[in-house]
Design a protein around this motif. Structure first.
Motif: not given
Length: 800
Positions: A468-477, A510-526
C-alpha cells in the motif's frame, strides 16, 4: 509354636525391610531427580521474573522517549532516572545517551548517567567524563544489533556484581525507523548468590549460574565466579565430556544428567534450565553419594527397629495385631471416602514402617497426585482456552486487514468486484487487497506467504503495508514489486517469502498494467473463453533476495471482461484420495459458472472446491479475488455520481495548484464508509504534498478517534447517524471531529497506560488515545446537545 512364629515373622520382617529399602531407594532417587529439576526451573523462573521486572523499567523509559520523539527536557529525564533509582534497589545506575545529531537541543548533558555513590544519588555526563564512553559495548551493541542487549556480568571498582541492560531508541522517518540512542541500566546481581544459597539441594549439593559464553556468574567456589569458564576448565583438564556438557548447558535447552562432579569426584545429578530474559543458564547439583549415605542410614535404622521389634514379638503379638487391624480399618473407611470423589478427606497418619503404613503413604501420594493432576489439567485447559481466544483475536485482526465489505464500491457502476479468504488455520499467510488511486484507477493484489500460522500472518501484514505504501508513491506495478521485494528482503532473517500479483486497472480506458512475483497465473474471462494471463519476466517470489527487478505488462479489457486472481490453496486442494483440484477443474468450473456476478462466481468456485475435498482437512489457505469491467454509461464518464456515494466531501474554494488547504467530509459510522473516507483523505494529503510525518500523524488521529467512536458510540448501529471531519492545514494544523454517539471525553482517559503491568493484568485499550495526545499540541472536548466535538491542534510542518 512361638519358635515357628518367630521364624516366619523374621522371614517376613526381612522381606519387609528389603522391600522398604528398595522402595525408599527408588523414591529418594526419583524425588532427588525431580527436586533438582524443579528447583532449577523454579530458580530460573524467579531470576527471570526479577530481571524481567527490572528490564521492563528500561523498556518503559525507551518507549516514553520514542513516543515523545526525544522532545523531553533534560531535567525530566534526570528526574525519571532518579525516581527509578529511589524506587528500585536492584538498579545500581540508569542512563541515556543519544546520537549527537539527534540529541535534544538545550540539554546540559550529552549522556546523563545517574547512580548510587556512598549512599547518595549522583548524576554524571558520560560524554564529558570519557569521550570514548559511547564506544563501549553498552552503546555500540544495541546500535548495531538493533535490539536490546544484556552484557556479560562484570564487577566494577566497588566490588558489586552487576549486569548492564541496554535498549535502542528509534525515531520514525520517511525511510523507516532511525537509531537515535540508547537507554541502559546497571542491575545488581548480589541477590543471585543469596537466592541460590537458599535452595534445598542437600548435603554436597550446590547451584550455579552460567552465561552464554560459559562464564560462571555464580559458583560456590568464589575464585571461579567471573574468572573461569566451563570451557577453560575443560581445556585445562583435557576433559572433552566436560566441554560437551558446557555446550549443552549454553545451547538454550533444559537438561538433566547423571554426572560425576569434577570438583569433588562424587556421583551426582546435574540439572540446568535456560533463563528467558538473558542467554544465561541456571544449574543445580544434587549429590548421589550423600543420598546413598542417607539411604544406608535409613536401612540401618529400619534393621535396628526390626530387630528390636522381633525381640518383642512374642510379648506384643496381640498389640501388633490390634495395631495393624485398627489402621487397616481406618484406611478402608478413608479410601471409601476417596472413592466417592472427596479428595480432601483426611487419611489416617502412617505409623511405623509396615505394609499398612506404606499403603497409607501410597494412598496419600495417590491422592496428592490426583489433586495435582486435576489442578494441572484445569490450568492446561485454561491455557488452551486462553490460547484459542488469542488466536481468535488474531484471526479477527487479520480479517480486519483485508477489505471485506461487498459490493466494494456500490456508488460505481463500472466495477464488479468481490473477494474471499478462508484460512487453513486460525490465521494464515494469504491476503488480497484493493483500493482506488484517484477516481479512474483501481489497484488489485493477491499474495501467498510461505508457511502457515502466526509467522505467516505477521509477514502478510508487513507485505500488505509495504504494498500500500509503495502504491502511494507510484502506480507502476513492476516498480512497486521491485521496491516491496527490497523492503521485505532487507531484514528477512527468517528466510520467508511471498508470491505476489498486483495490477493497476485503468477504468476509463479498460487497460490493466500488472506484474507478477512468482504467483499463480490469473485467469482472463472473455465471452466464455478462458485464458491464462501472460507471465512477465522476473517471476521469482518476493523477499528471496534484494535487487530483483519485476517487469510490467499490459492487458486490454473489453466490456464484461473479468480477471480471476487466486492462491494455490484452490488448485492444490486435495481429495481424501490425495488428488489435486488442479487447473483443468478450475477452468471447467469457471466456464460452467457463466456470466454470474463476481460474488456468485467465487461462491460457485468455493463450493466446487469443497465438493472435491469431500471432508478432507484443508491443507492451505483458500483466497480468491475477481474483477469484472463494466464500461461506464454515456451519462457519466466514471459510471457514478457524487450523489450516489455514501460519503459527502468538500474542500475550500480554490483553483490551480496547490489544491485547497481545507478538507471536510461527512459519512455514516460504518467501517466500510470509514475506509472510503480514509482513502479520500489520503488523496487530499497526497495532492497537498503534506510532509510524511504530519500526514502519518493526521491519518493516525483520524483513524484512531473515529474507530473508537464507531466501536463504542453507537449501540443502535450506523443507520441515521453521521460523523463529520474538518481539517485545516494552517498554522497550527487543526482537525475537528464531530459525532452524535454516546458522550465520551477522551481527555478523561489515563494519561498513559501502565506499562509495568503484565499483559494479562493490563486493561485493554488506552494506548491509541495516549499516542494521539503525544502527537497533539492541544486537545479540546465539548458536548453540544447530542454532538461530541473534539478539536485537535498539531504543529505545522514543511511540505514534502
Amino acid at each position: 509354636m512361638i519358635v515357628w512364629t518367630i521364624a516366619v515373622t523374621a522371614i517376613i520382617l526381612a522381606a519387609v525391610l528389603f522391600s522398604n529399602h528398595r522402595n525408599v531407594v527408588d523414591q529418594l532417587e526419583d524425588d532427588a531427580r525431580e527436586r533438582v529439576a524443579t528447583i532449577t526451573e523454579g530458580v530460573a523462573a524467579r531470576i527471570d521474573a526479577e530481571l524481567g521486572r527490572l528490564h521492563g523499567l528500561v523498556d518503559g523509559i525507551a518507549l516514553a522517549l520514542e513516543a515523545a520523539r526525544l522532545q523531553v527536557a533534560n531535567d525530566e529525564v534526570l528526574a525519571l532516572q532518579m525516581r527509578v533509582l529511589r524506587e528500585h534497589d536492584g538498579v545500581l545506575g540508569v542512563g541515556a545517551a543519544f546520537e549527537e545529531r539527534l540529541r535534544p537541543p538545550g540539554w546540559r548533558h550529552g549522556a546523563p548517567y545517574s547512580y548510587r555513590h556512598n549512599g547518595q544519588l549522583v548524576t554524571v555526563d558520560l560524554v564529558t567524563r570519557d569521550h570514548a564512553a559511547l564506544q563501549g559495548d553498552w552503546y555500540q551493541l544495541p546500535k548495531h544489533l538493533d535490539r536490546p542487549v544484556w552484557s556479560e556480568p562484570h564487577v566494577k571498582q566497588d566490588g558489586i556484581k552487576r549486569v548492564t541492560y541496554s535498549v535502542p531508541i528509534h525515531l520514525p522517518s520517511p525511510d523507516g525507523p532511525v537509531f537515535a540512542g540508547v537507554v541502559s541500566a546497571d542491575i545488581d546481581l548480589q541477590w543471585l548468590d543469596q537466592l541460590i544459597a537458599r535452595q534445598p539441594l542437600g548435603e554436597g549439593g550446590y547451584g550455579l549460574i552460567m552465561t552464554r559464553s560459559g562464564t560462571y556468574a555464580s559458583h560456590p567456589v568464589a575464585q571461579m565466579a567471573f574468572r573461569e569458564t566451563v570451557f577453560s576448565i575443560a581445556e585445562e583438564r583435557g576433559d572433552m565430556a566436560l566441554r560437551a556438557l558446557g555446550q549443552s548447558m549454553v545451547s538454550g535447552e533444559a537438561g538433566l544428567i547423571s554426572w560425576n562432579n569434577w570438583t569433588s569426584a562424587e556421583r551426582s545429578w546435574l540439572a540446568w534450565h535456560p533463563l528467558q530474559t538473558t542467554a544465561w543458564t541456571m544449574g543445580a547439583v544434587v549429590s548421589r553419594s550423600a543420598l546413598e549415605a542417607q539411604m544406608l542410614r535409613h536401612s540401618r535404622d529400619a534393621a535396628l527397629l526390626g530387630s528390636a521389634g522381633l525381640l518383642l514379638l512374642v510379648l506384643a503379638v496381640a498389640l501388633i495385631a490390634r495395631s495393624i487391624t485398627r489402621p487397616v480399618h481406618a484406611l478402608s473407611e478413608a479410601v471409601a471416602t476417596l472413592a466417592d470423589g472427596n479428595l480432601d478427606a483426611p487419611l489416617p497418619p502412617p505409623q511405623g514402617q509396615d505394609e499398612v503404613a506404606h499403603l497409607t503413604s501410597a494412598f496419600g501420594r495417590m491422592r496428592d497426585s490426583l489433586k495435582r493432576h486435576i489442578a494441572d489439567l484445569q490450568s492446561s485447559t485454561a491455557a488452551r482456552e486462553r490460547m484459542h481466544s488469542e488466536l481468535k483475536v488474531a484471526h479477527n485482526i487479520q480479517m480486519d486487514l483485508v477489505p471485506k465489505t461487498f459490493p466494494a464500491y456500490p456508488h460505481r457502476k463500472d466495477i464488479d468486484l468481490s473477494a474471499m479468504i478462508v484460512p487453513a488455520r486460525e490465521v494464515g499467510g494469504d491476503f488480497y487487497d484493493f483500493f482506488m488511486l484517484g477516481d479512474d484507477r483501481l489497484v488489485v493484489a493477491i499474495g501467498d506467504v510461505s508457511g502457515k500460522g502466526v509467522p505467516a500472518a505477521l509477514f502478510m501484514a508487513v507485505t500488505r503495508s509495504f504494498l500500500r505504501s509503495e502504491f502511494k508513491v507510484q502506480d507502476d506495478p513492476g516498480k512497486v514489486l521491485t521496491r516491496v521485494n527490497d523492503a521485505i528482503a532487507e531484514s528477512n532473517e527468517s528466510c520467508m517469502f511471498v508470491t505476489l500479483f498486483c495490477a493497476v486497472i485503468h477504468l476509463d480506458a479498460g487497460r490493466v498494467d500488472y506484474s507478477n512475483a512468482g504467483h499463480n497465473l490469473p485467469v482472463h474471462l472473455r465471452d466464455g473463453v478462458l485464458s491464462w494471463v501472460p507471465t512477465p519476466a522476473g517471476t521469482v517470489a518476493a523477499g528471496v533476495m534484494p535487487g530483483m527487478e519485476y517487469d510490467t505488462l499490459s492487458l486490454d479489457l473489453q466490456a464484461d471482461d473479468a480477471l480471476l486472481l487466486y492462491t494455490d490453496g484452490v488448485t492444490e486442494a486435495m481429495s481424501p484420495a490425495s488428488v489435486l483440484y488442479g487447473d483443468e477443474r478450475l477452468l471447467a468450473c469457471l466456464k460452467a459458472a457463466g456470466k454470474q456476478t463476481c460474488e456468485a462466481t467465487l461462491d460457485t468456485l468455493f463450493q466446487d472446491v469443497l465438493r472435491h475435498a469431500d471432508g478432507a482437512d484443508q491443507s492451505d489457505d483458500i483466497t480468491t479475488l475477481m474483477f469484472r469491467w463494466l464500461p461506464p454509461d454515456a451519462a457519466s464518464p466514471t459510471g457514478m455520481s457524487r450523489a450516489q456515494a455514501p460519503l459527502t466531501e468538500s474542500v475550500a474554494a480554490g483553483s490551480g495548484y496547490p489544491p485547497p488547504a481545507h478538507w471536510q467530509a461527512e459519512f455514516h459510522p460504518a467501517p466500510g464508509e470509514l475506509a472510503d473516507a480514509l482513502a479520500r483523505f489520503d488523496e487530499f494529503l497526497d495532492a497537498r504534498r503534506v510532509a510524511s510525518a504530519l500526514a502519518h500523524s493526521l491519518r493516525f488521529i483520524f483513524e484512531e478517534i473515529i474507530t473508537n467512536a464507531i466501536k463504542y458510540g453507537y449501540d443502535d448501529g450506523p443507520a441515521g447517524h453521521r460523523i463529520s471531519v474538518h481539517v485545516r492545514l494552517d498554522t497550527p494544523v487543526v482537525m475537528v471531529i464531530e459525532d452524535d454517539g454516546r458522550p465520551f471525553d477522551p481527555l478523561q482517559a489515563p494519561l498513559a497506560p501502565d506499562l509495568d503491568l503484565s499483559v494479562e493484568d493490563r486493561p485493554i485499550g488506552g494506548l491509541g488515545l495516549y499516542m494521539v495526545r503525544t502527537m497533539a499540541t492541544r486537545m479540546d472536548y465539548t458536548r453540544d446537545n447530542t454532538l461530541n466535538r473534539l478539536t485537535i491542534e498539531l504543529p505545522a510542518q514543511p511540505q514534502a
